[in-house]
Scaffold this motif. Structure first.
Motif, mmCIF file in Angstrom:
data_model
loop_
_atom_site.group_PDB
_atom_site.id
_atom_site.type_symbol
_atom_site.label_atom_id
_atom_site.label_comp_id
_atom_site.label_asym_id
_atom_site.label_seq_id
_atom_site.Cartn_x
_atom_site.Cartn_y
_atom_site.Cartn_z
ATOM 1 N N PRO A 228 0.856 -0.995 -0.190
ATOM 2 C CA PRO A 228 0.155 -0.090 -0.081
ATOM 3 C C PRO A 228 0.728 1.255 -0.076
ATOM 4 N N ALA A 229 0.302 2.475 -0.506
ATOM 5 C CA ALA A 229 1.042 3.638 -0.661
ATOM 6 C C ALA A 229 1.200 4.222 0.861
ATOM 7 N N GLY A 230 2.391 4.868 1.159
ATOM 8 C CA GLY A 230 2.649 5.062 2.281
ATOM 9 C C GLY A 230 3.280 4.315 3.434
ATOM 10 N N VAL A 231 3.735 3.250 2.924
ATOM 11 C CA VAL A 231 4.807 2.286 3.671
ATOM 12 C C VAL A 231 6.160 2.967 4.209
ATOM 13 N N GLN A 272 5.404 11.601 7.211
ATOM 14 C CA GLN A 272 4.659 12.251 5.963
ATOM 15 C C GLN A 272 5.294 13.287 5.176
ATOM 16 N N SER A 273 6.272 13.843 5.838
ATOM 17 C CA SER A 273 6.888 14.876 5.207
ATOM 18 C C SER A 273 8.225 14.625 4.451
ATOM 19 N N LEU A 274 8.428 15.509 3.561
ATOM 20 C CA LEU A 274 9.548 15.318 2.777
ATOM 21 C C LEU A 274 10.437 16.814 2.667
ATOM 22 N N PHE A 275 11.633 16.565 2.750
ATOM 23 C CA PHE A 275 12.806 17.517 2.640
ATOM 24 C C PHE A 275 13.533 17.406 1.394
ATOM 25 N N CYS A 276 13.750 18.634 0.792
ATOM 26 C CA CYS A 276 14.570 18.659 -0.365
ATOM 27 C C CYS A 276 15.539 20.120 -0.177
ATOM 28 N N LEU A 277 16.822 19.703 -0.235
ATOM 29 C CA LEU A 277 17.643 20.773 -0.021
ATOM 30 C C LEU A 277 18.298 21.130 -1.501
ATOM 31 N N VAL A 278 17.916 22.536 -1.731
ATOM 32 C CA VAL A 278 17.994 23.231 -3.018
ATOM 33 C C VAL A 278 19.195 24.136 -3.059
ATOM 34 N N PRO A 279 20.148 24.057 -3.619
ATOM 35 C CA PRO A 279 21.266 25.033 -3.689
ATOM 36 C C PRO A 279 20.861 26.332 -4.561
ATOM 37 N N VAL A 280 21.146 27.476 -4.276
ATOM 38 C CA VAL A 280 20.803 28.661 -5.083
ATOM 39 C C VAL A 280 22.191 29.554 -5.007
ATOM 40 N N SER A 281 22.167 30.161 -6.154
ATOM 41 C CA SER A 281 23.490 31.216 -6.250
ATOM 42 C C SER A 281 23.432 32.110 -5.254
ATOM 43 N N MET A 282 24.307 32.965 -5.128
ATOM 44 C CA MET A 282 24.517 34.208 -4.144
ATOM 45 C C MET A 282 23.508 35.318 -4.693
ATOM 46 N N THR A 283 23.658 35.294 -6.025
ATOM 47 C CA THR A 283 23.004 36.302 -6.852
ATOM 48 C C THR A 283 21.492 36.125 -6.696
ATOM 49 N N LYS A 320 2.447 17.850 -1.019
ATOM 50 C CA LYS A 320 3.575 17.265 -1.995
ATOM 51 C C LYS A 320 4.526 16.397 -1.341
ATOM 52 N N GLY A 321 3.863 15.934 -0.109
ATOM 53 C CA GLY A 321 4.854 15.037 0.426
ATOM 54 C C GLY A 321 4.438 13.474 0.520
ATOM 55 N N MET A 322 4.344 12.672 1.438
ATOM 56 C CA MET A 322 4.208 11.309 1.549
ATOM 57 C C MET A 322 2.647 10.926 1.942
ATOM 58 N N PRO A 323 1.878 10.090 1.474
ATOM 59 C CA PRO A 323 0.482 9.785 1.776
ATOM 60 C C PRO A 323 0.576 9.045 3.102
ATOM 61 N N ALA A 324 -0.532 9.055 3.847
ATOM 62 C CA ALA A 324 -0.604 8.346 5.227
ATOM 63 C C ALA A 324 -0.752 7.039 4.867
ATOM 64 N N LEU A 325 -0.442 5.836 5.711
ATOM 65 C CA LEU A 325 -0.619 4.524 5.253
ATOM 66 C C LEU A 325 -2.069 4.136 5.619
ATOM 67 N N VAL A 330 -2.232 13.685 2.824
ATOM 68 C CA VAL A 330 -0.862 13.770 2.477
ATOM 69 C C VAL A 330 -0.356 14.689 3.028
ATOM 70 N N GLY A 331 1.099 14.412 3.244
ATOM 71 C CA GLY A 331 1.804 15.212 4.150
ATOM 72 C C GLY A 331 2.472 16.431 3.076
ATOM 73 N N ASP A 332 3.332 17.257 3.569
ATOM 74 C CA ASP A 332 3.568 18.218 2.802
ATOM 75 C C ASP A 332 5.439 18.272 2.303
ATOM 76 N N MET A 333 5.766 18.840 1.435
ATOM 77 C CA MET A 333 7.293 18.930 1.056
ATOM 78 C C MET A 333 7.934 20.257 1.560
ATOM 79 N N PHE A 334 8.964 20.180 2.100
ATOM 80 C CA PHE A 334 9.840 21.606 2.601
ATOM 81 C C PHE A 334 11.159 21.689 1.646
#
Length: 383
Positions: A228-231, A272-283, A320-325, A330-334
């Motif tokens: 099932p989704a959310g395992v 249920q939360s997802l984290f994504c580290l996004v590099p951005v330029s100084m500018t 935009k995170g993971m679904p609950a089992l 559905v959780g959120d994405m950070f």
């Protein structure tokens, strides 16, 4: 000294039923057992008297003879049977005493076996464990997966009986189908697992050639498993009746699938939360702007970076995170920003940065605040 009436010894009326006699015997035997009456020198003789009385009254023929002739029925010539206290009667005494022995020590020894006389006919198959690794994407979507499980299945040649041609096993001649044998060691009767049948109570005269008499054979089974989704890692899925086949036609065990979710190259999961580290330029961090970020479902989301963003700043993408089992939202994405310092600068870039530094006195409030505090600290230490 004249013998006491057997009914008086057990404390029952003359017309007592077999169940009443057995209940009275167990009660008296517990009360008078020598191991419980170290301070009573007569306990052993009284205990033997109780066993002698019960040995005579539990047997319908002996009881009828005793009711008619009294103790003379066992003094020879009257009842024709053996005396309760000796000879062949010792086997009956051992059998009778084993009942109270079970009551006194059954809990310590693990209790009696189930079924008739503790016999063990068919044995339930063992439960099996299967470790299944899935990707984070599969855990997000859920999937149907086919797995191969090495297990024991019922022998088709003997249909699980273990006997050639599917014949039924016969009772073990050593234990008469009880699965246990009794041996007298001094005052006690000890019960052990039958060495011939191993406690099963049955033997197979002509074992099945395909399974060697066990009623099951080793085989790889292909099973379709619904994930099932959310395992999460540690999620356990139980498939009833898909474990190891039982011995001699016994019920099948269960299969437990333990899920392990693999680590992802882009996303880190916390429930249920997802984290994504996004590099951005100084500018880009200084001026602000829009960036595209990936989502676990394979899509893209546009995120607006506020001007002057610092490393560690987070922005939420709801849903935009993971679904609950098994349902529950559905959780959120950070999105977490990591401002990247430029490297491998050209001479011209260095000149521009130096010029910017001269013009940027009010562009670094965090640095200005920090060094103001540092100067204050040093001044206080001097004074």
């Amino acid at each position: 000294m004249a013998k006491r009436d057997f009914y008086d010894v057990l404390g029952v009326q003359k017309g007592a039923t077999a169940e009443e006699l057995k209940k009275a015997y167990r009660k008296k035997a517990k009360e008078l057992h020598p191991d419980r009456n170290h301070d009573n020198p007569d306990a052993e003789s009284q205990f033997k008297e109780v066993n002698e009385a019960y040995d005579a009254l539990k047997d319908p023929q002996k009881k009828a003879a005793y009711d008619r002739f009294g103790h003379a029925a066992f003094d020879g010539g009257m009842g024709g049977g053996p005396r309760p206290g000796g000879g062949a009667g010792q086997g009956d005494f051992a059998s009778a005493f084993s009942d109270v022995f079970d009551d006194l020590f059954g809990d310590f020894m693990g209790g009696r076996g189930g079924g008739a006389g503790g016999r063990q006919r068919a044995t339930r198959g063992s439960d099996l464990r299967y470790n299944l690794r899935v990707t984070l994407e599969e855990a997000h979507q859920g999937l149907q997966k086919t797995i191969k499980v090495p297990t024991s299945v019922q022998c088709s040649t003997c249909t699980g009986t273990g006997a050639e041609g599917g014949a039924e096993p016969t009772a073990c001649p050593t234990c008469s189908g009880m699965g246990k044998v009794r041996a007298q060691q001094g005052f006690f009767t000890v019960e052990r697992t039958c060495p011939t049948c191993g406690g099963i109570g049955q033997i197979i005269k002509n074992p099945c050639r395909a399974c060697g008499g066990s009623g099951r054979v080793e085989k790889d089974r292909s099973l379709s498993v619904n994930i099932p989704a959310g395992v999460e890692t540690g999620t356990r899925i139980r498939l009833a009746g898909e474990g190891e086949a039982g011995l001699r036609g016994g019920p099948t065990g269960d299969l437990y699938i333990f899920i392990e979710v693999e680590e992802h190259a882009l996303f880190q999961r916390d429930g249920q939360s997802l984290f994504c580290l996004v590099p951005v330029s100084m500018t880009a961090a200084a001026l602000g702007g829009d960036i595209e970020v990936p989502t676990i479902d394979g899509g893209r989301s546009r995120v607006k970076i506020p001007a002057g963003s610092q490393s560690g700043r987070q922005m939420r993408l709801r849903g935009k995170g993971m679904p609950a089992l098994r349902g529950g939202g559905v959780g959120d994405m950070f999105i977490e920003l990591a401002v990247e310092t430029p490297v491998n600068l050209t001479s011209r870039q260095k000149e521009l940065l130096k010029e910017f530094e001269k013009l940027g006195e009010d562009n670094n409030p965090e640095s200005s605040s920090f060094f103001t505090k540092v100067k204050s600290f040093w001044d206080s230490m001097k004074s």
